[in-house]
Each structure stands twice: as structure tokens, then as C-alpha cells.
Design a protein around this motif. Sequence first.
Motif, PDB file in Angstrom:
ATOM      1  N   GLN A 175      60.079  81.072  25.679  1.00  0.00           N
ATOM      2  CA  GLN A 175      59.629  79.759  25.189  1.00  0.00           C
ATOM      3  C   GLN A 175      58.557  79.983  24.257  1.00  0.00           C
ATOM      4  N   ALA A 176      57.938  81.051  24.358  1.00  0.00           N
ATOM      5  CA  ALA A 176      56.751  81.634  23.286  1.00  0.00           C
ATOM      6  C   ALA A 176      57.528  81.705  21.882  1.00  0.00           C
ATOM      7  N   LYS A 177      58.937  82.465  21.845  1.00  0.00           N
ATOM      8  CA  LYS A 177      59.545  82.823  20.641  1.00  0.00           C
ATOM      9  C   LYS A 177      60.448  81.602  20.056  1.00  0.00           C
ATOM     10  N   GLY A 178      60.412  80.614  20.990  1.00  0.00           N
ATOM     11  CA  GLY A 178      61.180  79.421  20.497  1.00  0.00           C
ATOM     12  C   GLY A 178      62.590  79.526  20.653  1.00  0.00           C
ATOM     13  N   LEU A 179      63.048  80.553  21.705  1.00  0.00           N
ATOM     14  CA  LEU A 179      64.315  80.672  21.910  1.00  0.00           C
ATOM     15  C   LEU A 179      64.754  79.965  23.063  1.00  0.00           C
ATOM     16  N   ASP A 180      65.762  79.275  22.857  1.00  0.00           N
ATOM     17  CA  ASP A 180      66.399  78.193  23.903  1.00  0.00           C
ATOM     18  C   ASP A 180      67.233  78.701  24.826  1.00  0.00           C
ATOM     19  N   ALA A 181      67.799  79.924  24.650  1.00  0.00           N
ATOM     20  CA  ALA A 181      68.598  80.549  25.941  1.00  0.00           C
ATOM     21  C   ALA A 181      68.029  80.327  27.298  1.00  0.00           C
ATOM     22  N   LYS A 182      69.042  79.925  28.132  1.00  0.00           N
ATOM     23  CA  LYS A 182      68.757  79.704  29.597  1.00  0.00           C
ATOM     24  C   LYS A 182      69.227  80.884  30.188  1.00  0.00           C
ATOM     25  N   ILE A 183      68.376  81.164  31.301  1.00  0.00           N
ATOM     26  CA  ILE A 183      68.511  82.250  32.201  1.00  0.00           C
ATOM     27  C   ILE A 183      69.396  81.962  33.354  1.00  0.00           C
TER      28      ILE A 183
ATOM     29  N   ILE B 161      62.945  78.977  41.327  1.00  0.00           N
ATOM     30  CA  ILE B 161      62.664  79.078  40.041  1.00  0.00           C
ATOM     31  C   ILE B 161      63.460  77.932  39.205  1.00  0.00           C
ATOM     32  N   GLY B 162      64.019  76.630  39.720  1.00  0.00           N
ATOM     33  CA  GLY B 162      64.472  75.634  39.197  1.00  0.00           C
ATOM     34  C   GLY B 162      63.740  74.794  38.151  1.00  0.00           C
ATOM     35  N   ASN B 163      62.385  75.089  38.193  1.00  0.00           N
ATOM     36  CA  ASN B 163      61.546  74.397  37.353  1.00  0.00           C
ATOM     37  C   ASN B 163      60.987  75.096  36.271  1.00  0.00           C
ATOM     38  N   LEU B 164      61.481  76.416  36.137  1.00  0.00           N
ATOM     39  CA  LEU B 164      60.907  77.218  34.995  1.00  0.00           C
ATOM     40  C   LEU B 164      61.665  76.717  33.765  1.00  0.00           C
ATOM     41  N   SER B 165      60.816  76.781  32.501  1.00  0.00           N
ATOM     42  CA  SER B 165      61.568  76.146  31.358  1.00  0.00           C
ATOM     43  C   SER B 165      62.796  76.710  30.839  1.00  0.00           C
ATOM     44  N   ASN B 166      63.036  77.986  30.873  1.00  0.00           N
ATOM     45  CA  ASN B 166      64.254  78.435  30.340  1.00  0.00           C
ATOM     46  C   ASN B 166      65.241  79.076  31.488  1.00  0.00           C
ATOM     47  N   VAL B 167      64.997  78.390  32.599  1.00  0.00           N
ATOM     48  CA  VAL B 167      66.161  78.716  33.690  1.00  0.00           C
ATOM     49  C   VAL B 167      67.170  77.703  33.784  1.00  0.00           C
ATOM     50  N   LYS B 168      68.409  78.052  33.937  1.00  0.00           N
ATOM     51  CA  LYS B 168      69.437  76.923  34.092  1.00  0.00           C
ATOM     52  C   LYS B 168      69.575  76.736  35.500  1.00  0.00           C
ATOM     53  N   LYS B 169      69.645  75.831  35.825  1.00  0.00           N
ATOM     54  CA  LYS B 169      69.770  75.468  37.306  1.00  0.00           C
ATOM     55  C   LYS B 169      71.316  75.475  37.724  1.00  0.00           C
ATOM     56  N   THR B 170      71.680  76.779  37.772  1.00  0.00           N
ATOM     57  CA  THR B 170      73.182  77.435  37.865  1.00  0.00           C
ATOM     58  C   THR B 170      72.921  78.633  38.799  1.00  0.00           C
ATOM     59  N   ILE B 171      73.679  79.035  39.658  1.00  0.00           N
ATOM     60  CA  ILE B 171      73.990  80.385  40.279  1.00  0.00           C
ATOM     61  C   ILE B 171      75.172  80.763  40.003  1.00  0.00           C
ATOM     62  N   SER B 172      75.723  82.097  39.846  1.00  0.00           N
ATOM     63  CA  SER B 172      77.011  82.630  39.746  1.00  0.00           C
ATOM     64  C   SER B 172      77.267  83.841  40.607  1.00  0.00           C
ATOM     65  N   GLY B 173      78.417  83.620  40.933  1.00  0.00           N
ATOM     66  CA  GLY B 173      78.956  84.605  42.021  1.00  0.00           C
ATOM     67  C   GLY B 173      80.285  85.170  41.608  1.00  0.00           C
ATOM     68  N   HIS B 174      80.717  86.202  41.767  1.00  0.00           N
ATOM     69  CA  HIS B 174      82.067  86.973  41.377  1.00  0.00           C
ATOM     70  C   HIS B 174      83.109  86.662  42.333  1.00  0.00           C
ATOM     71  N   SER B 175      84.265  86.283  42.005  1.00  0.00           N
ATOM     72  CA  SER B 175      85.235  86.093  42.778  1.00  0.00           C
ATOM     73  C   SER B 175      85.914  87.189  43.594  1.00  0.00           C
ATOM     74  N   TYR B 176      85.398  88.524  43.677  1.00  0.00           N
ATOM     75  CA  TYR B 176      86.226  89.814  44.230  1.00  0.00           C
ATOM     76  C   TYR B 176      86.014  89.655  45.807  1.00  0.00           C
ATOM     77  N   TRP B 177      86.805  90.322  46.224  1.00  0.00           N
ATOM     78  CA  TRP B 177      86.844  90.691  47.544  1.00  0.00           C
ATOM     79  C   TRP B 177      87.033  89.725  48.602  1.00  0.00           C
ATOM     80  N   GLN B 178      86.968  88.319  48.090  1.00  0.00           N
ATOM     81  CA  GLN B 178      87.250  86.999  49.029  1.00  0.00           C
ATOM     82  C   GLN B 178      88.318  86.284  48.377  1.00  0.00           C
ATOM     83  N   ALA B 179      89.296  87.086  47.530  1.00  0.00           N
ATOM     84  CA  ALA B 179      90.580  86.360  47.223  1.00  0.00           C
ATOM     85  C   ALA B 179      91.589  86.311  48.215  1.00  0.00           C
ATOM     86  N   TRP B 180      91.475  87.030  49.110  1.00  0.00           N
ATOM     87  CA  TRP B 180      92.710  87.529  50.156  1.00  0.00           C
ATOM     88  C   TRP B 180      92.083  87.966  51.394  1.00  0.00           C
TER      89      TRP B 180
END
Length: 543
Positions: free
Chosen positions: A252-260, A297-316
Motif C-alpha cells: 500500500q505504501a508503494k502504491g502497488l495494487d497487487a493482491k496477496i 486477514i480478510g480486511n487487510l488492504s492488499n489481501v484478496k479474499k480468496t484461498i487456493s488449494g492444489h488438486s493433487y492427491w484427491q483426484a482419485w
Amino acid sequence: MKFINKNKVSLLCAGLLLANSFLVSCDSEDSNSETSGPTELKINLDMNLQTMESFGASDAWQCNFIGKNWPTDKRNKIADLLFSNEMDADGNPKGIGLSLWRFNLGAGSAEQGEASDITDEWRRTECFTTNGVTYDMSKQAGQVWFMKAAKERGVDKLLAFTNSAPVYLTQNGKAHASIKEFYNLKDGKMPELADYWTTSLEKLKTEHGLTIDYISPFNEPQYEWDGSAQEGSPATNANIYTFVNVLSPKLQAKGLDAKIVVGEAGSYESLYRTISGKESRSNQIDYFFGTNSSKNIGNLSNVKKTISGHSYWQAWPLATLISSRQDAASRIQSVGGVSLWSSEYCVLESPGTAKLPGGAGPGRDLGMPLALWTARLISTDIAIGGVTSWQWWTAISRGDYKDGLIHVDDGASNGAGDANYCKNDGYIRDAKTLWALGNFSFFVKPGMVRVVIPELDNAAATTDVMLTAYKDAATKKLVIVAVNITKSAKVYKLNLSGGAITDNKLTPYITSETMSLKKGTAVDAAGFQIPARSVVTYVGTYK
């Protein structure tokens, strides 16, 4: 990505309710019986599910050498296959039109060479800085080339991810870990690590014209990463929480809009339950976004309200594929306002040779078995898991392994681990898996909304015909993606609620043994056939 052998190269309520009735035998996908008449396909344009965000793939690890060394025409050919949104004179897509590209921000193992302990030169990465003071933005030149090629062809978002902190900041001076559980970082160095991120992003923008939209600082933190196969580090939820709280204000201080974006869990289960022996790296949905969590962490300015998981190991097996997506979707729904991403996949499971040539990951597969396997996974992740973004692991592979959308070789073998193999040139092989992903990525664009298909049992469909439907309210476009796992053609009759199909026609784009996202003749929505063992996207407009 977690390899088990160092030599291997490389929601939603409606969907959940329908998915609970998985009682179908897996044998049904091998049926040879023909359907006696059309099945009614009901789609309700007025019942919205998730809003789609992107389809993507990663540049790790092949893009640095290929993007730097290969002839320009071949690099552009690969970029067209991955990123192009254009069609040829016959109306066939030139590529798969990815909308997200994953950039592996390097940790500096390449500069260390053999002293990095990472045995495969292709899995070592360069770093823009060796001390956090001076930056050399000519590093990672091949990957930068592919990022520019992606943006030139209309890719919507760029994501930067790391497998390790830069080696000048790690406890052991390596890009792989030697401690268990905790992040491989010197004590008190999280501010410097955050500075490395913000400076790298700032310089990518000012010196290369590349804006990074998403930051993923931790990859598969559940694993120990103490071997020599690749860069990586474990991290506890507390490690991640602390760093996000340091990084967000600096962006935020650097003016970067990237979301974590947090998560990148090694499999879905770490998102929604406690894993024995990895308690500090489990239950990530509740930890980071739970209503009553002190670490929300959902209310932090540069955090995207998304969580990611990998599809490995639970495909079969399929029961696990289904139940894990149900559980992840249920937990996401319980916290509210958070989207779920599937951010990495290639084959690591061993389902047997009846399902995949070779029975597991080793041995590349350019044909339909892997394409159908992958399309089933994508459809299930979307329809049952409710994911809004689906991302493949490595876009390009030089190994004899099922891990590439595009494979490169020397014309004499299917792949090799030798460091010089295809380092400067080679042959380009487009896999059917590329085009099967394209059945989704070329047509389902960011902002399109998935709509309800009433009466479809998404769980039972995993051994029959999987169907997902999407609308673009602005252009009145309807997209239906069908994945027919069976050996029989299936006939459907569209029954659309909330609108009417223009001219009652749908245009099919077919991926099969003989076609690769090929445009077909327009079909009558009142009776159209989905070919056996195929992935077909039907496109129409409604009024």
C-alpha cells in the motif's frame, strides 16, 4: 508442486445439494450403449452460482531457458497456443486464451549452481537481487519474455509466486529447507522479505511494463521441502499470517495494487481439516478467513479474499474427488465472501492403466485419456467445489511425464533429464490436454457467471456427461461445456429458462481423438449430440 521422485521432470449451494447422491458405478463410463432419445438439458439463466475469475498455468520451470534461448518463431508459436484469443479463417481457436499466467519469482538457486544442492539445473531459479540492495532486472529474461507475450495476447492477470525466500535471506543459505515445519527465513527478516517483493514488483512495472496483479508468497507449505528436487520451504499458518501483515502495508505504501493470495495448499484437505502431524499448517480456510478467527486477514488492504488449494492427491478415486470438493465448498460457504481457487494440478496419482496410459504421472500423454481425466477434474472442481479460477501446473514440459499442456522434445525421444536437452531448440507438441483446458479457458472469460443446471447430479455425472453452463449478461452469450467420459454419444435437448436461444442454434467446438478445439457446424438446440470420449463447448446467444 510436490514430486515424490526427484527424477520426475516435469459453490454453489445448488451444486452441493446435487452432489450428495453419488451412487453411480465407475463402470458406467465404459458403457457402449447408445441413448434411445434426447435427454432434456435444463439451464436456468436466472439462477446464478459463482462468478468466474480465470483459467491459468505456470511458467515453471521450462520458460526461462525456452523464453531466452529458443528461436523467436517457436517462442511465439508456444505463446500463441497458450494465450491467443484469436480464431483462424475457419473459426477455429488459434490457442486456448488463458486469462491468468503464473510467474515463478526466483530465489537465487541458479546463481549458486551445484552449491544450491538442487540437482536439476532447470529447477533452479535466478533472483533479481543477491543482497536486497542492488537489482538486476535482466535476470529471469525468458520468463519475462513469456509474461510480455501473455499481456500482448490479452491475458488478463499476472500472478507471481515463490517456492522459497531469496537465498540471501534464508536460514541455511539455500532455496530448499533444512528445518522442519517453519519457514526457511532468518530471524527478524520478514520486513526485508517484504521489501524484496515490493521492489521486485515495482521494478517489473517500471523496467518491463509488467503489472503483477496477484502475489502468492508461500507454496505448498504443508511439505518439508528438505530434499534436492526443487526449491521450497514449509511454513506454518502463523508464519504466513505474520508475513501477510508485514507485506500488505508495504504494498500500500508503494502504491502497488497487487493482491496477496494465501493457500496454495498441497491438497484440498489442508484447507478444511486438521492433518495429523501438520496441525500448524491445517484448517487454512478457518484460520485465515473464519468469522471468529483472531488471525482473519480478510480486511487487510492488499489481501484478496480468496484461498487456493492444489488438486493433487484427491483426484482419485472418484469418491474422494467428490467428497473433498464438497468439504472444501461447504467450509468456504460457511465463512462467506471468500472464493476458492484450484491453483495447481498435473497427474501425481496412480489410478491404474485402465484410466491413464502408464497408470500414473510418468510417461507423457498427448492424447485423449489425459485430456478427459483433466477435463473431468476441471468440471468437478467448478461444479462441486465451486472454484472461480482453475490453474494447471506447468505450461511446458521437457520431460517424459504427464505434466505439460505443451511438450517439447528433440524429435528422437519423449523427454529427458539432461540439462542440455531442448535448452536451445526443439520440437513443439500440443497435447489434447491443452485443448481440453481450452474448451473452458477460451470461452469462459473473467466475469462470466456460472448458472444452475437443475436436476443435474454433478457427482453421478463424473462417470457420464459432466455439464457446466455460463452466461455473459452484457453480451447475452451462453457457454455450455460438456465432458463426455463415456464410449457412447449422448443426445440432449436444451430447455432454457430466463431466455431463449437465438435462432435455436448452438455452435460446437470439439476436442476429441481427431479434433483439437475444432469448430463444428451449428447444431439445433432442440436435439444435439455430444460425441463419445470428447470435450465440447457449445456457444450461443440468448434474448
